[in-house]
Scaffold this active site. Structure first.
Site, mmCIF file in Angstrom:
data_model
loop_
_atom_site.group_PDB
_atom_site.id
_atom_site.type_symbol
_atom_site.label_atom_id
_atom_site.label_comp_id
_atom_site.label_asym_id
_atom_site.label_seq_id
_atom_site.Cartn_x
_atom_site.Cartn_y
_atom_site.Cartn_z
ATOM 1 N N ASP A 11 0.870 -1.169 0.000
ATOM 2 C CA ASP A 11 0.000 0.000 0.000
ATOM 3 C C ASP A 11 0.909 1.220 0.000
ATOM 4 O OD1 ASP A 11 -2.417 -1.403 0.099
ATOM 5 O OD2 ASP A 11 -2.359 -1.552 2.270
ATOM 6 N N ASP A 130 -14.354 -3.008 -2.481
ATOM 7 C CA ASP A 130 -14.348 -2.694 -1.049
ATOM 8 C C ASP A 130 -15.800 -2.645 -0.581
ATOM 9 O OD1 ASP A 130 -11.603 -2.423 -1.216
ATOM 10 O OD2 ASP A 130 -11.657 -0.237 -1.386
#
Length: 255
Positions: A11, A130
């Protein structure tokens, strides 16, 4: 059954690997190039690199990060974050990515999934989904975009089916309820996605113990196991995870 793949995830924010909990409380987790080279050496099957701030900051993926990371590895690299057009996809592939991952842009413009799959091949197009729990949705899971900041009012499982119909090759579901907690993958959400599509599913968000990886396959129906915190902070090595899975009877590619 094909071998289960292990996929560490970088990330990215401000040129560094970071990790948060529930998509917030971000802390530093090292240099991306060093991490990428280390993970390939350790036996990672694939690598993901997600520019977590690109969409929120309304900018494109930093191509120099892609170039730097892709130059030190030979395993497949999936890049996501801020990819919103065919031009963006061209540039990311040109920078060395093997696959791209889209989330917010695909929700906003589903046609881009169809066009990208037709142009580059389904296997190179991953759709990240998500979601958070919401009882008002028929599946119980609501789609969330913009780095987990905006609920869409759309059922996440229905969206996964739509993505398969559009030509996506891989689905990467992340439950906001589990992200970064190391309390285990959201097996209910992962299984709901796996049952809804005939595509490889990446378990993501929450791995903290060896058994979590096994559960993601046996209970969640996942084909690829993505993890970040446990690898970044050296809680487990990739080899430890693979050896554990092999002992439990799952096929893996050991070094």
């Amino acid at each position: 059954m094909d071998p289960i793949k292990i996929m560490p995830c970088l990330d990215m924010k401000d040129g560094r690997v970071v990790k948060g909990i529930h998509f917030i409380n971000i802390r530093d987790a090292g240099d991306p190039v060093e991490n990428a080279a280390f993970y390939e050496k350790e036996g990672a099957d694939e690598l993901a690199m997600l520019d977590i701030a690109a969409t929120v900051e309304n900018r494109k993926t930093r191509l120099e990060w892609v170039k730097n990371v892709s130059s030190v590895i030979s395993i497949p690299l999936t890049v996501g974050g801020g990819i919103a057009s065919m031009e963006d996809i061209d540039l990311v592939f040109g920078a060395g990515a093997d696959k791209i991952s889209m989330n917010s842009a695909a929700v906003k413009n589903p046609d881009i999934v169809r066009l990208a799959a037709k142009t580059y091949g389904s296997e190179r197009i991953t759709i990240a989904i998500d979601a958070r729990r919401n009882k008002q949705m028929s599946s119980g899971f609501e789609l969330v975009v913009s780095g987990g900041t905006k609920p869409v009012g759309k059922d996440a499982i229905a969206w996964a089916k739509q993505c398969q119909d559009l030509g996506a090759g891989v689905i990467l579901p992340t439950s906001m309820d589990g992200d970064g907690t190391q309390a285990g993958y959201d097996l209910e959400f992962t299984r709901a996605i796996a049952d809804a599509v005939d595509l490889p599913v990446v378990a993501s968000g929450g791995a903290g113990k060896l058994e979590h990886f096994y559960e993601a396959v046996k209970e969640g129906g996942a084909d690829i196991l993505l993890a970040a915190s446990v690898f970044h902070y050296r809680i487990f090595s990739i080899q430890e995870v693979k050896e554990y899975l092999k002992q439990k009877g799952l096929p893996v590619n050991l070094k």
